[in-house]
Scaffold this motif. Sequence first.
Motif, PDB file in Angstrom:
ATOM      1  N   GLY A  39      -3.130   9.458   1.671  1.00  0.00           N
ATOM      2  CA  GLY A  39      -2.177   8.466   1.168  1.00  0.00           C
ATOM      3  C   GLY A  39      -0.829   8.512   1.852  1.00  0.00           C
ATOM      4  N   GLN A  90       0.830  -1.199   0.000  1.00  0.00           N
ATOM      5  CA  GLN A  90       0.000   0.000   0.000  1.00  0.00           C
ATOM      6  C   GLN A  90       0.870   1.257   0.000  1.00  0.00           C
ATOM      7  N   SER A 139       0.902   6.093   4.679  1.00  0.00           N
ATOM      8  CA  SER A 139       2.218   5.499   4.422  1.00  0.00           C
ATOM      9  C   SER A 139       3.176   5.813   5.560  1.00  0.00           C
ATOM     10  N   GLY A 188      -7.770  15.081  -4.313  1.00  0.00           N
ATOM     11  CA  GLY A 188      -7.064  14.219  -3.360  1.00  0.00           C
ATOM     12  C   GLY A 188      -7.713  14.237  -1.987  1.00  0.00           C
ATOM     13  N   ASN A 223       0.881   4.009  -3.026  1.00  0.00           N
ATOM     14  CA  ASN A 223       0.688   5.444  -2.788  1.00  0.00           C
ATOM     15  C   ASN A 223       1.818   6.266  -3.415  1.00  0.00           C
ATOM     16  N   THR A 264      -3.366  17.963   1.026  1.00  0.00           N
ATOM     17  CA  THR A 264      -3.185  17.548  -0.359  1.00  0.00           C
ATOM     18  C   THR A 264      -3.063  18.771  -1.244  1.00  0.00           C
ATOM     19  N   THR A 271       1.698   5.953  -7.317  1.00  0.00           N
ATOM     20  CA  THR A 271       0.535   6.662  -7.857  1.00  0.00           C
ATOM     21  C   THR A 271       0.749   8.163  -7.832  1.00  0.00           C
ATOM     22  N   ASN A 272       1.247   8.678  -6.713  1.00  0.00           N
ATOM     23  CA  ASN A 272       1.537  10.110  -6.625  1.00  0.00           C
ATOM     24  C   ASN A 272       2.554  10.525  -7.693  1.00  0.00           C
TER      25      ASN A 272
END
Length: 540
Positions: A358, A291, A362, A354, A295, A349, A298-299
């Motif tokens: 995320g 995960q 993390s 967003g 994150n 964000t 993806t970012n």
Amino acid sequence: MVMSSKILLIEDEARLRQNLQLLLTSEGYTVITASNGYEGIQRLQQEQFDLVITDIMMEEGNGFEVMEYLSTHAPDTLTIVITGYASTDSAIEALRKGAYDYLAKPFDIDMMKISIERALEKVQLRRQVQTYMQELEQRVADRTRELEEMNKKLNASLADLQAAQEQLIQSEKLSALGELISGVAHELNNPLTSVLGYAELLSHSEACPPEARTMLEKISQEAMRCHQIVKNLLSFARKQKPEKKYIDMNALCRKTLDLLAYQLRVNNITVVTQLAEGLPKTMADQHQLQQVLVNLLTNAYQAMADYRGEGKLTVATAYDEDKIYIRVTDNGPGIPPQSLRRIFDPFYTTKEKGTGLGLSLSYGIVQEHGGEIGVVSQLGQGTTFTVALPIIAEPVPEQEAPSRSTPTSLPAQKILVVDDEETILDLVTDILHTLGHQVETASSGREALQKMDSQQYDLIICDIKMPEVDGRQIYQFLKDKHPSLLNRLIFSSGDTASEESQEFLKETGCLFLQKPYLLEEFTQVLHQACLRTEEEVQQP
């Protein structure tokens, strides 16, 4: 009288020069002579003097020229002028050019001595003042340095306080978010239990056609995916410890890149992997770290796609004696400095759509693993996130003792199911009926107390969190009035065993079913409860 002073005597009359030298030397002064103004200036260029006594009218360099030289090159040296051509104009001119005193020939020796003493006293006083000023300036400079150092320390302390305040604010945010997530997760786990349970019941039914069984398996897989997300959220909220095992981070990086391959491809992202050979394994929760990688990746690809419509994404691993490093680097727009300070804050964000969860999730996952996550970024160049995890050596496995065989079936039991969720009561009732057991239900703790007080049960399955009378109160009731049932009490909960619940279960030693559970997990716990019952019967 100021002793040991050095005097330059400039006089063109030889006899007067010699007589004055003898006189002043007898008074304890050091006297150097010059026969004209030019010779006097040469002496001044070679040596320093406390006082200059000069005639005004001389053929080679007069006294005014000497005073002009002194005003430029030795302004602190005092001058007494003597002349045989006394006039008011010459006296005024001498004083204007800086002479300390003016003596006309023939002059009184005593008056000359007094004038010299006063001049030298003034010199000494001036030097004392200069020394004092230098000491004062040094003290001021030292104090200024001390104040500057103190100011630096105060600024550093202020920065530390601000950092501590920001950390406290973030901690409070995380705590509040954790409470929110815990409540939401508890509510989600109950319906997930029903979805998983009924999907499994239907798929195990003989009347279920193969095509329906395939669809039911997909339902179960997606429900388990939701359950894993809930577990990750709960782990971030510190309501559950990660399920750790020894994993290969290189393999996890490849697996995660495969998972995002479609998104990376359609966004024109070139992927470069630099995975270290011989990377040690470490103990970690594979789903949680995946995960984290999802994150970060993806970012990264979203930032590059929005910035230039394409990009280069580099995933690298490395290690040293103590840690494993995973680095995710993009060539996107970079992160502004003001955003870097808040990048791990919950709900913060820079994206229009967003959630701001995320990176904070993390951060919590990596911290839970005893690691660190950091970021460096340069505007217009890109960003690198680095995850550092401790290397935990894999122990040599011990030879397992042979376990007792689990019976394939159980004799019929009379079981009381206690839960404030009607769908859970219905599901557990259906499962137990399928397994051949007799079932009674109670939709509240108070109803359960009444039934336990009036009837006998072989097993009790009870939710921990319920309004009014909860699982802890039911345990206390059984401990006081029916202690024989304590070993046959199975607790269940949708909050995935918070620290408070874990402590309670540890103290009581009761069996536990974590919602949502699979049929296999459910039957295994039933078997364990029955084994406890058998051991009680076998004891003398």
